[in-house]
Enzyme design. Sequence first.
Site, PDB file in Angstrom:
ATOM      1  N   GLU A   1     -17.485  31.392  48.973  1.00 49.29           N
ATOM      2  CA  GLU A   1     -18.324  31.250  47.787  1.00 49.29           C
ATOM      3  C   GLU A   1     -19.549  30.343  47.939  1.00 49.29           C
ATOM      4  O   GLU A   1     -19.705  29.360  47.213  1.00 49.29           O
ATOM      5  CB  GLU A   1     -17.474  30.762  46.606  1.00 49.29           C
ATOM      6  CG  GLU A   1     -16.459  31.787  46.147  1.00 49.29           C
ATOM      7  CD  GLU A   1     -15.760  31.394  44.851  1.00 49.29           C
ATOM      8  OE1 GLU A   1     -15.841  30.208  44.457  1.00 49.29           O
ATOM      9  OE2 GLU A   1     -15.133  32.265  44.239  1.00 49.29           O
TER      10      GLU A   1
ATOM     11  N   GLU B   1     -10.989  37.708  45.463  1.00 44.48           N
ATOM     12  CA  GLU B   1     -10.507  36.961  44.304  1.00 44.48           C
ATOM     13  C   GLU B   1     -10.785  37.753  43.038  1.00 44.48           C
ATOM     14  O   GLU B   1     -11.869  38.312  42.870  1.00 44.48           O
ATOM     15  CB  GLU B   1     -11.179  35.582  44.212  1.00 44.48           C
ATOM     16  CG  GLU B   1     -10.829  34.642  45.351  1.00 44.48           C
ATOM     17  CD  GLU B   1     -11.429  33.255  45.159  1.00 44.48           C
ATOM     18  OE1 GLU B   1     -11.831  32.930  44.019  1.00 44.48           O
ATOM     19  OE2 GLU B   1     -11.505  32.510  46.145  1.00 44.48           O
TER      20      GLU B   1
END
Length: 481
Positions: free
Chosen positions: A343, A447
């Site tokens: 991320e 995710e």
Amino acid sequence: MGICIFTFLLPHLLHSTLRGVNLGGWLVIEGWIKPSLFDGIRNGDMLVQIKSVTLEKYVCAESGGGTDVSVTRDVASSWETFSVRCLPNLFLFNLVSAYDDLHFLFIQLWRVSESEFQFRTSQGQFLTCDGEGCVVSATAKSPSTPETFEIERNNDSRVHIKLKSGTYLQATLGNQLTSDYPGMPGWDDNAATFEMAIVANNLHGDYQLANGYGHERAKERHRNTFITIEDFNFLYRHGINTVRIPVGWWIAFDPDPPAPFIGGSLEALDNALSWAEAYNIKCIIDLHAAPGSQNGMEHSASRDGTTDWPASDYISQTLDVIDFLASRYAKHPALLGIELLNEPSAATVPLDILVPYYKQGYQIVRKYSPTAYVIVCQRIGNADPLELYQANIGLHNIVVDLHYYNLFDTFFVNMSTVDNILFIYKSREAQLQALNNANGPLVFIGEWVNEWNVTSGTQKDYQDFGGAQLEVYNAASFGVF
């Protein structure tokens, strides 16, 4: 156990469906997974406002740093809000100047000891005071004794700030912050007493845990008991055959990583791969926290909420960590792949910096393994994952990791149950189809969560929402968590 189920198909490797879990909150701390870890740390990460009790004005700064600090604001707003990121380990005060250019001044209060701190602005200067009688300014380029202050607190919101020599700061009638208060102040209304109002608390990661408890107490808290061989036995007995293991950059410096991080994560990862091999479980090693933080969040072990990773020195250090991990585990029979970075933030990590890093990381993994999957994560925020498909990162066994949340964005705030489900079918499904057909890397939904901004959802609403996501995300060419 801090784990979440995922399944995916590996057509280029095993031609079989894998069922797996994410071992989150273990070797990289995320406070929301186990909040009790931070119960013993006095004060937490917080947003605060500092106000002189005699002047009834808030502490402010001119032009975002580089000049004097003043006590001039009548009303607290975002301009006078201090963002305290790591108490008592590290305070981060967001001070914002409301003068002509309206510059923001973010002051991070770095912990030196339980009661001593250094204040750093967003522009990199530190608050400094040369001794008794000085006017406090934000002009020092690096911290030492003149930039170190002690904070005293009473049982309510009042605080005193003093020099190491013992002289207290005060707010003068001329609206300056000076180090010349005579004697020792009480907690009544006097020039050396300030009110610190807490607005919010947040960051709870590895930095805050280790710096809050100290090395020995932090070492005892969590790692050896959160995940054990019994968990791998449990996973095996329930048909789980893959785990994704987030790690932090300090693992490459075990057993003595830089302060305040604690050693032991390397031994734990070694154990994890051995346990995985014993139970025929495959492992993805995910670099979740890079030096300097790639997104300013707790799960990247950010010290104070800032993102410093794009600096060349930090990128070089991160590549060294990838080299360390690849050289150590590339030949391990339990290794499935290595994720180069989790991320990165679109707001603070430019694509022209990220892509060269991914390319170099790919080459490093290939130096040690011709077949291990190299996983690259999309930038979070305002970024199109197609940007990574057009980047030509590597030739084979490349996977792009997408993270899908109907949260963390005002776009989803007013959506109903039906709106959220339709968004999955119309927007996400179309994007996955386009990426699957892009003749590039495999697609991985690394995710997602069965949560949303809907406040009145029934059990059936949640089931329908989760079912829609599983139906759509299972089309990803590499798989879905």
